[in-house]
Design an enzyme around this catalytic site. Sequence first.
Site, PDB file in Angstrom:
ATOM      1  N   ALA A 103      37.171   5.490  -0.089  1.00 43.78           N
ATOM      2  CA  ALA A 103      35.848   5.586   0.533  1.00 43.78           C
ATOM      3  C   ALA A 103      35.155   6.887   0.154  1.00 43.78           C
ATOM      4  O   ALA A 103      33.983   6.909  -0.234  1.00 43.78           O
ATOM      5  CB  ALA A 103      35.979   5.466   2.053  1.00 43.78           C
ATOM      6  N   TYR A 104      35.892   7.979   0.250  1.00 40.51           N
ATOM      7  CA  TYR A 104      35.343   9.307  -0.077  1.00 40.51           C
ATOM      8  C   TYR A 104      34.974   9.404  -1.551  1.00 40.51           C
ATOM      9  O   TYR A 104      33.841   9.779  -1.907  1.00 40.51           O
ATOM     10  CB  TYR A 104      36.383  10.358   0.297  1.00 40.51           C
ATOM     11  CG  TYR A 104      36.080  11.756  -0.182  1.00 40.51           C
ATOM     12  CD1 TYR A 104      34.992  12.459   0.318  1.00 40.51           C
ATOM     13  CD2 TYR A 104      36.899  12.382  -1.125  1.00 40.51           C
ATOM     14  CE1 TYR A 104      34.721  13.753  -0.112  1.00 40.51           C
ATOM     15  CE2 TYR A 104      36.644  13.678  -1.544  1.00 40.51           C
ATOM     16  CZ  TYR A 104      35.546  14.351  -1.045  1.00 40.51           C
ATOM     17  OH  TYR A 104      35.277  15.617  -1.471  1.00 40.51           O
ATOM     18  N   ALA A 105      35.898   9.045  -2.425  1.00 39.41           N
ATOM     19  CA  ALA A 105      35.665   9.209  -3.859  1.00 39.41           C
ATOM     20  C   ALA A 105      34.542   8.304  -4.358  1.00 39.41           C
ATOM     21  O   ALA A 105      33.771   8.691  -5.238  1.00 39.41           O
ATOM     22  CB  ALA A 105      36.951   8.922  -4.633  1.00 39.41           C
TER      23      ALA A 105
END
Length: 257
Positions: free
Chosen positions: A161-163
């Site tokens: 999700a972050y990347a």
Amino acid sequence: MPTETTTMPNIAIVTGGSRGLGRSTVLSLAQRGVSSIFTYNSSPDEAQNVVAAAEQAGARVAALKLDIGDSSSFDGFVDSVRSTLAEWGAERFDYLVNNAGISDHTPFAQVTEELLDRMYRVNFKGVYFLTQKLLPIINDGGRIINISTAVTRLVNPNSSAYATMKGALEVLTRYLASDLGPRGITVNTVAPGPVATDFSGGVVRDNPEINKRVAAVTALGRAGVPDDIGPMIAALLSGENRWVNAQRIEVSGGMMP
């Protein structure tokens, strides 16, 4: 024959400037004579410590509260920026460093729609629309830096999700460089490797085993610290780097080269 000036512009906006990489950036700019308006979200005391340190270096500095995940607050924030600039005898600023963000390390199968939406609001949507709102008051010939992460190049477990949102930010960087080129505004991505801060719950700073693992796969043999990043950002913003544009620059000490 006249030569092109490389005079350092003198006002920056840095989001998330009260801690970690943002703090190092504000102080590195102050040491170069650049004043900053920086944002904080939940740490007013830390923000005031940064103000005091930057002023000691001789720079003007102001801390404004901002939740980068709440785009409805951006008009009010821009009004506060305009007021601060007016107090300083200016109408525009020169640098924008989109640093504020959050991380997440939830396994893909457990990522909820709510979590993904939060990643989107803070790490992409907020940057997109805050930059848009600030465009009328950034000087032609200014510079924008978007802070990404080494894990858009490397796969870090449980970081999808972050990347992914940071990957979208890197695409946005290239498009903004094209769109803002006619105004002489450069736009670049800086992608730090793991840094010993309180980001991600301070895992690199506070967990000796994680710190050791990072060092083992980094060419320079250690994890990063904030002052590996802030001075680099300040240098990239300088006139000497005016021809660097639409680039992703990883600052990781050679992590998994």
